[in-house]
Design a protein around this motif. Structure first.
Motif, mmCIF file in Angstrom:
data_model
loop_
_atom_site.group_PDB
_atom_site.id
_atom_site.type_symbol
_atom_site.label_atom_id
_atom_site.label_comp_id
_atom_site.label_asym_id
_atom_site.label_seq_id
_atom_site.Cartn_x
_atom_site.Cartn_y
_atom_site.Cartn_z
ATOM 1 N N LEU E 15 0.819 -1.205 0.000
ATOM 2 C CA LEU E 15 0.000 0.000 0.000
ATOM 3 C C LEU E 15 0.854 1.257 0.000
ATOM 4 C CD1 LEU E 15 -2.728 -1.247 2.453
ATOM 5 C CD2 LEU E 15 -3.064 -0.637 0.053
ATOM 6 N N THR E 16 2.019 1.171 0.603
ATOM 7 C CA THR E 16 2.881 2.350 0.641
ATOM 8 C C THR E 16 4.033 2.234 -0.364
ATOM 9 O OG1 THR E 16 4.079 1.344 2.465
ATOM 10 C CG2 THR E 16 2.324 2.887 3.030
ATOM 11 N N THR E 17 3.937 1.266 -1.251
ATOM 12 C CA THR E 17 4.971 1.084 -2.275
ATOM 13 C C THR E 17 4.278 0.997 -3.628
ATOM 14 O OG1 THR E 17 6.085 -0.311 -0.611
ATOM 15 C CG2 THR E 17 7.058 -0.267 -2.805
ATOM 16 N N PRO E 18 3.801 2.132 -4.120
ATOM 17 C CA PRO E 18 2.933 2.070 -5.309
ATOM 18 C C PRO E 18 3.637 1.544 -6.560
ATOM 19 C CG PRO E 18 3.373 4.349 -4.655
ATOM 20 C CD PRO E 18 3.915 3.484 -3.576
ATOM 21 N N ASN E 19 4.940 1.597 -6.582
ATOM 22 C CA ASN E 19 5.625 1.129 -7.788
ATOM 23 C C ASN E 19 5.846 -0.379 -7.802
ATOM 24 O OD1 ASN E 19 5.780 3.745 -8.743
ATOM 25 N ND2 ASN E 19 7.709 4.113 -7.653
ATOM 26 N N CYS E 79 1.892 -8.826 0.833
ATOM 27 C CA CYS E 79 1.710 -7.371 0.903
ATOM 28 C C CYS E 79 1.586 -6.844 2.323
ATOM 29 C CB CYS E 79 0.457 -6.970 0.121
ATOM 30 S SG CYS E 79 0.665 -7.021 -1.667
ATOM 31 N N GLY E 80 1.724 -7.704 3.318
ATOM 32 C CA GLY E 80 1.515 -7.238 4.687
ATOM 33 C C GLY E 80 0.041 -7.023 4.970
ATOM 34 N N ASP E 81 -0.229 -6.199 5.969
ATOM 35 C CA ASP E 81 -1.611 -6.003 6.407
ATOM 36 C C ASP E 81 -2.130 -4.626 6.014
ATOM 37 O OD1 ASP E 81 -1.539 -8.474 7.598
ATOM 38 O OD2 ASP E 81 -1.523 -7.729 9.658
ATOM 39 N N LEU E 93 -14.270 0.045 7.222
ATOM 40 C CA LEU E 93 -14.799 -0.329 5.906
ATOM 41 C C LEU E 93 -14.175 0.538 4.811
ATOM 42 C CD1 LEU E 93 -16.769 -1.726 4.020
ATOM 43 C CD2 LEU E 93 -18.617 -0.313 4.949
ATOM 44 N N THR E 94 -14.081 1.798 5.077
ATOM 45 C CA THR E 94 -13.459 2.705 4.111
ATOM 46 C C THR E 94 -11.996 2.340 3.876
ATOM 47 O OG1 THR E 94 -14.922 4.424 4.940
ATOM 48 C CG2 THR E 94 -13.030 5.137 3.601
ATOM 49 N N GLN E 95 -11.292 2.034 4.959
ATOM 50 C CA GLN E 95 -9.877 1.689 4.821
ATOM 51 C C GLN E 95 -9.692 0.446 3.963
ATOM 52 O OE1 GLN E 95 -9.284 1.560 9.124
ATOM 53 N NE2 GLN E 95 -7.732 3.183 8.975
ATOM 54 N N MET E 96 -10.533 -0.555 4.215
ATOM 55 C CA MET E 96 -10.386 -1.790 3.458
ATOM 56 C C MET E 96 -10.744 -1.591 1.996
ATOM 57 S SD MET E 96 -11.465 -4.856 6.063
ATOM 58 C CE MET E 96 -12.929 -4.125 6.800
ATOM 59 N N ALA E 97 -11.843 -0.887 1.750
ATOM 60 C CA ALA E 97 -12.252 -0.673 0.352
ATOM 61 C C ALA E 97 -11.179 0.100 -0.403
ATOM 62 C CB ALA E 97 -13.591 0.055 0.302
ATOM 63 N N ALA E 98 -10.620 1.097 0.232
ATOM 64 C CA ALA E 98 -9.583 1.897 -0.429
ATOM 65 C C ALA E 98 -8.371 1.040 -0.748
ATOM 66 C CB ALA E 98 -9.186 3.070 0.475
ATOM 67 N N ALA E 99 -7.997 0.197 0.202
ATOM 68 C CA ALA E 99 -6.817 -0.654 -0.022
ATOM 69 C C ALA E 99 -7.065 -1.633 -1.155
ATOM 70 C CB ALA E 99 -6.467 -1.394 1.270
ATOM 71 N N PHE E 100 -8.195 -2.299 -1.109
ATOM 72 C CA PHE E 100 -8.473 -3.295 -2.142
ATOM 73 C C PHE E 100 -8.557 -2.637 -3.531
ATOM 74 C CE2 PHE E 100 -10.718 -5.834 1.378
ATOM 75 C CZ PHE E 100 -9.647 -6.687 1.535
ATOM 76 N N THR E 101 -9.149 -1.465 -3.576
ATOM 77 C CA THR E 101 -9.287 -0.786 -4.863
ATOM 78 C C THR E 101 -7.926 -0.349 -5.393
ATOM 79 O OG1 THR E 101 -11.452 -0.007 -4.140
ATOM 80 C CG2 THR E 101 -10.466 1.099 -6.059
ATOM 81 N N GLU E 102 -7.168 0.254 -4.527
ATOM 82 C CA GLU E 102 -5.857 0.755 -4.967
ATOM 83 C C GLU E 102 -5.016 -0.389 -5.515
ATOM 84 O OE1 GLU E 102 -2.086 2.151 -5.456
ATOM 85 O OE2 GLU E 102 -2.430 0.706 -3.839
ATOM 86 N N LEU E 103 -4.994 -1.499 -4.809
ATOM 87 C CA LEU E 103 -4.173 -2.628 -5.255
ATOM 88 C C LEU E 103 -4.771 -3.306 -6.475
ATOM 89 C CD1 LEU E 103 -3.168 -4.217 -1.833
ATOM 90 C CD2 LEU E 103 -1.839 -2.664 -3.275
ATOM 91 N N GLY E 104 -6.089 -3.357 -6.535
ATOM 92 C CA GLY E 104 -6.742 -4.035 -7.652
ATOM 93 C C GLY E 104 -6.528 -3.316 -8.971
ATOM 94 N N LEU E 105 -6.321 -2.017 -8.883
ATOM 95 C CA LEU E 105 -6.145 -1.226 -10.105
ATOM 96 C C LEU E 105 -4.686 -1.140 -10.528
ATOM 97 C CD1 LEU E 105 -8.693 1.623 -9.284
ATOM 98 C CD2 LEU E 105 -8.912 -0.127 -11.065
#
Ligand SMILES: [Mn+2]
Ligand SMILES: [Mn+2]
Ligand SMILES: [Mn+2]
Ligand SMILES: [Mn+2]
Ligand SMILES: [Mn+2]
Ligand SMILES: [Mn+2]
Ligand SMILES: [Mn+2]
Ligand SMILES: [Mn+2]
Ligand SMILES: [Mn+2]
Ligand SMILES: [Mn+2]
Ligand SMILES: [Mn+2]
Ligand SMILES: [Mn+2]
Lengths: 334, 334, 334, 334, 334, 334
Positions: E15-19, E79-81, E93-105
């Motif tokens: 999550l903190t390593t976007p590349n 990917c850690g937690d 809920l917001t945190q999880m949705a944001a994480a899943f979306t960011e990684l999924g894209l």
């Protein structure tokens, strides 16, 4: 987040990352095949790391020490574990010694510290032998040891009864300080002794021979029950005096290796260990003593013999061990 | 027989039985969603009740206190549990406050007691906030708190690190006394402080800010290690002095809320808790201190943070908690 | 090797081997049907033997006592267990009394010892009654008892509440010392009392009647909390004084039966027991007291109420019990 | 809320509340002193109640049975526990028989049911004897038993080896069905047998004598391994056929006592029991069989031998037992 | 070595390593505050990672699948937690949705895979809602779900009984599939259903309403007991048929989200969970079914409800979960 | 009574009692330093003996086998444990081989049996190597092995990854059958194979090389999942056929060594082991298979890898192991 390093410290596989410098490294030694009774300390590093999960840099100020070791001059990292054979102790000993030496000779980050310091998460206590071999080489001089334990661990290797000769068996968690002394790793003048604290083991035979042997090896002994007579302050004073009267070469402080066998605690506080001995110290007593000796020049340390299969669901043993690591860190950074 | 109330006391669903009067009510708060680390305290009330099974009216004389709380003037009942949402802490807080208020305003049986007293079985420590809100309303004045804990629980809500703003998250088991102070529930003159006892938590940042904040909130602190220097008698004296010099309005005794986080005990004595801290007090020390402060005017109490999933098969944690409830009952009835 | 006797001692089925002589016999009493709360002490002997595995003759020197009980004048063996009915306490009582008597009247190996001594591994505490019956017969005189316990165990049998009359129920682990006194097994002059140590039980009714009854039965009481005021040395002194002022017939030392209920320890140290009571002694305190009273003329002993189903994975309770047996052996041999 | 009754049912102390009528009563028998090996079933009722916490009237529809037993014609309550002596089995047996008889003769609420039904939470299996004594009296005729167990429990009392004669010992958890047959409590024509299901015990001696004795006592045996050959449907068919061909007096359905020893399950599914036997049935198999025999005329039932000290932290044994109770309730109400 | 990632995979804080690109990411969701009964699944990710320690790339060939997922085309990392608030489920809920979306894209490494796949280690089952929200966005179309569970998890949020209205409480581990359906995240034609497998929960009320509601939400149900009639092959066939007859837009394979609640296993196999239900499947059955459906187009998966505080010392629950993750990986890579 | 031998058998220290003859000896090998993951099997012999406590000669008739092995022609004794170094596997291997050879060459009591048979209680699986060395010498010919295990244990020693060469490490619990084959201890014609049953391990690399190597070593493999297709009868048939078509020298029955790794059972049935693998067999399946192959000429056997620290409080793993020993005894005596 999520991956369990000690106190959420940055993780680097130090051994395979030679350019990574640090001041203090936490390193695991998942090793327990030099154990005489209950094995399982190979999972000690994992358990201690897990129990350190509530230690954070953010809320890491040690009110007893007046310092937050995680927010100070020292770069502290979690070096991961040493790869160690569970099948051949001769190999295992070589692996540990090589790892400790390689890391001990590495440079540091802070100019305050000439050589990096390691805190080893055990693993059984025999790992102190390779640790001392490495420090002997790193510092170019014998060390002195401050040893918290229910047991002497200075037994002559032949005192482990076996009808079969075995050089390999000499390396075990009751004899590594005898071996260390014999190899010249320990300061060997009676005026510069090493110190045991918390002893309450049964002795060999029908007399005080083990204690006599120990004295000949230049150790001072603090028995577990001494604390009832002289208190934690008396224990601290005896330790400090022992190291003070040993100032041999004009130094202020001899380099000391701090070796903490978790079985120094009573089984109520640390049941998760291999050779528990009823009648030990409380965690509060141990913490207070550790704070009392914070001025010693600790150049390396271990917290050993945590065998989590024998602890309770509440992880009390690993919690105590993680606290002890934190107190050592506080002293090293202070 | 057979249904597990606290100490085999009569069970009444107090909240849905408005005509039922009592002097002292034991009430469970099966709640643990304001917990930062190990959850499970929602089963604390059940565990404490189970561990109280050997407490009986028949054999209930407290030789330390000189009283059998179950055979005396007070009508003591087990009120069952407060229904609490595990899914929304805003609702949960409202539910608990409503329950405590409704019961606190109810009449009593004995003419000796103008208002009924509640002993809450936790549940996580955040329940002290609704308890104090209710007592503020019942007594029409701010309270003082005697707080046994390894932790401060006066942290500013923003000290729990989160990148996401959340008012609801302000209500948690480390901040409820900050919230209580901020809401005017606590006596706020420095001459009438509340008292922490048993502290040994790590602090935020790299200094004493948390302690300073705590002092500004009008708390006196007794550190766990203080007992080594001043003994249980010294702890008792400091507590009593703190409450004495705070006598603000000519009263003999300020109303005190007694809040006992079971983690004040060392993990050897109470591993069954969410945020254990090595180096705590023994049960014998805690009992002795509780007997020493029996003269305080305790108007309400809680015993919290019992998380039985982390205790041993011998139920040592819940047994200690049940004993603490018994000691509080002894003081309240005496 | 491999078969688990106590401390790897030689095993003889003493009861069915009448020609086998010994000086000190370890014998198990797998019995728990006179228990009021958590059963399971029938597995106590097995657990204590298992926990004694690290006690060996080879390394058996007790540095606190200055003796290795396993390498000295005494022939010590493990007699195995008494066969005891789990279905009929009247039969069980008879079985135990017969076994203790038969073995107590047997000859010894060493001329130093006129009669063999037994250390019984319990089993619930009621086994002290048949043990005392046997010793009364063996020694031809009443005994005095040194009793470590959280509980009085001198309750009048009718104090166990039941609506149904039952003579058999009189024999239980809270009343056996009442029965023993009543049968004339105990020295009954107030100048030659028996002694309780470590008491912290709740009492019957609303006053001190249980203590008064106990005094009338000629017992001296040391409360658990007394240790906080007078230390282990004060406890030792009171015990020794009690036995000294009772020297009734010009003897140096009255024969004493030493009965150690493991629940004298705090549940943190001995959770594996049937009726745990928070606020007890530490193992270190108990060991020190046992060493302090080593000069008493102990003619028989038991270590009882070890219920391993309630101990932790680390076997802390059985370890403490095995250590206590070792300390008793040290005293008996010294 | 909060006080742990079975499935949150209303609690009434039925034995001391003679005017309270019910259709089905859940009653605990905290008794385990007729046990041959691991005791602890006295805490079975508490454990089963605790494990039933997720059963509610609100969400109680049994999709396997097509019924919600908690929302139907039957008034189901939790009667609490029978007071039972742990010290004298003769008294205990009397207490249980009196309780079962008193409740069995009470009136019912629903006109659909002439006599109330009890489901007893054990406790050791010997409680089936007083249960059958009571039902014999209530129904005025011998019963037939459907017995799920790894063990026969029809052993002649003299088959428990003891050198000491004891009538009391005849009453034990391996002989109660022998005693019941001997007393005429069981239907005694070979055309109207009782049925064992799940057997896998070792037998006495060097042959099939135990089975022969059992046959003489008019029992049909389904061995645990039979399920591998005939499936759950074959087990069900054999049971139903056995009860069908026993229709002796023109009735559609003989009254059947359903007795479920939790050790019929494999130790993987029910380790929390006193005499576990590897190779048992799965919970899914047992549930399916129970559903298959739902048409039997069950007039009373027990679920016994739950000893929670031996179950895991996840309560798997008590959960299985609570599920079994729920399936019995579904059958009784259907 | 030494730091516990899943199967010793490389760890990256995704999550903190976007590349950092990957094909399959293992990610932990330490979350359990949407749980109705036993909490503790927040430690599920840690437990599953620990139990995966014997999975290695070196010896990772799945003989059932004919593939070593760790030595193939896919770059798999740990990917850690996700950082998740334990104090406010709206935030969580917001945190999880944001994480899943960011990684999924995020992009992938292998050209074989257009979008990265995530396997989430739970955590409670409610995390499936944010996972589905993310996948809905990533794939631009509704998903179909293959859901292994003892429970429906399609309950209308109002079916959780509470007297207090709370939108936040709608988000819980029994209603997230209702919410998902309601939000249009699931394919909503009866010809393209989602599938439950392993159901055995009790239902609301006195009838089949919950099943009817579920059908209306377009789900097919496989009851746990169905396996006794149709075997694992029948279960597999029904699943495959359900997904096949739902081929709606000419696709070969609809994207499927695979959601495995570990409570689909019987409590003997997975006691370490929050809402265990007796009568479940064995691990062998589940593995065989998972292998049978390996041809489905799994675009994301979770293994949830592992609550290690309730598992045994042998970690059987986390071992089963780690095995399930391995089987999913095998399918995703194949 | 009281001292824990297997099934209360007579105990003789066979190794130091050369004149003691027996037909079948139970012998413990407290050894676990050739283990790759969780150690602790050194306490396996103790745990299995303890779990056998309910096996007695009196009630020892095996209804599945139609024999009471304890009341028949064979003199069966418990030989205690082999003394084994925990510190040097080279020594340990020598110690075990010497013990097995010495006992294997001893005479027997019954004329029915030319050579005594040993059943070894492990201990880790590597003990099969010294057992086979001894049997090779005793019988003067290679053996065939029937091997129940989740793992192959025929791995080439170099497949354990280590950067350090070590001959000693070749001896480990995954390679001992490779070593045995290499040493000529196993029958090496493809027409006389050995047999694995219950396999489900992951394999090395990215293909079937481990299986190919295993085939080259002349083994037949039965995968755990095969039982779902061919049932226990199919497993039995394949085993019997494999041994039948290998009848090489006109014998009716080749001598077979039966080696049972308890991890062949699923972790639900045997969590107390070092390298558990989900998806295994049930105890009922294993017992049935063992009964099915009772006609084989078993000349020696082991039950290994019982590590009690990882089992539950109910001892399910050791109970299963004790049952397996009982089934082997039944076959050997039949
Ligand atoms: Mn030590
Ligand atoms: Mn040591
Ligand atoms: Mn706290
Ligand atoms: Mn708190
Ligand atoms: Mn007692
Ligand atoms: Mn006691
Ligand atoms: Mn049974
Ligand atoms: Mn039974
Ligand atoms: Mn579920
Ligand atoms: Mn679910
Ligand atoms: Mn294996
Ligand atoms: Mn193996």
């Amino acid at each position: 987040g999520g991956i369990g390093t000690f106190a959420h410290l940055k993780h680097v596989k130090c051994l395979t990352t030679p350019n990574e410098l640090f001041d203090i490294g936490i390193i695991g030694a998942p090793f327990d095949t030099a154990t005489s009774y209950r094995p399982g300390a190979r999972f000690g590093p994992r358990a201690i790391r897990q129990a350190s999960a509530r230690q954070t840099s953010f809320r890491g100020f040690n009110h007893r020490a007046g310092i937050n070791p995680y927010q100070n001059w020292a770069k502290i990292i979690d070096c991961g574990d040493i790869p160690i054979s569970p099948l051949d102790n001769t190999v295992a000993l070589t692996q540990m010694a090589a790892a400790f030496t390689e890391l001990g000779l590495r440079g540091t980050v802070s100019p305050l510290l000439p050589k990096p310091k390691l805190i080893t998460l055990g693993g059984d206590h025999s790992l102190a032998l390779p640790a001392l071999r490495a420090l002997r080489q790193v510092y170019g001089r014998p060390l002195r040891v401050l040893h918290f334990d229910a047991h002497l661990d200075t037994w002559h290797p032949d005192k482990y009864p076996s009808a079969w000769p075995s050089n390999q068996a000499h390396f075990n968690h009751g004899s590594m300080f005898w071996l260390a002394g014999n190899e010249g790793l320990l300061s060997n003048a009676s005026t510069s002794p090493s110190v045991h604290a918390g002893l309450r083991t049964r002795l060999s035979g029908d007399g005080w021979d083990d204690f006599d042997d120990d004295t000949k090896q230049n150790w001072v002994r603090l028995i577990a029950d001494d604390i009832d007579d002289i208190g934690t302050s008396g224990i601290v004073k005896t330790i400090l005096d022992s190291f003070a009267f040993g100032v041999d070469s004009g130094e202020e402080q001899a380099p000391v290796y701090l070796s903490i066998d978790i079985d120094v605690l009573d089984p109520a506080f640390a049941p998760g260990t291999g050779t528990p001995e009823p009648g030990g110290w409380t965690t509060r007593e141990l913490i207070r003593i550790l704070r009392g000796i914070e001025g010693l020049n600790i150049v390396g340390a271990d917290v050993v013999e945590v065998a989590p299969a024998y602890q309770g669901a509440g992880e009390e043993t690993a919690l105590a061990a993680a606290q002890v690591v934190y107190e050592i860190l506080s002293s090293m950074v202070k």
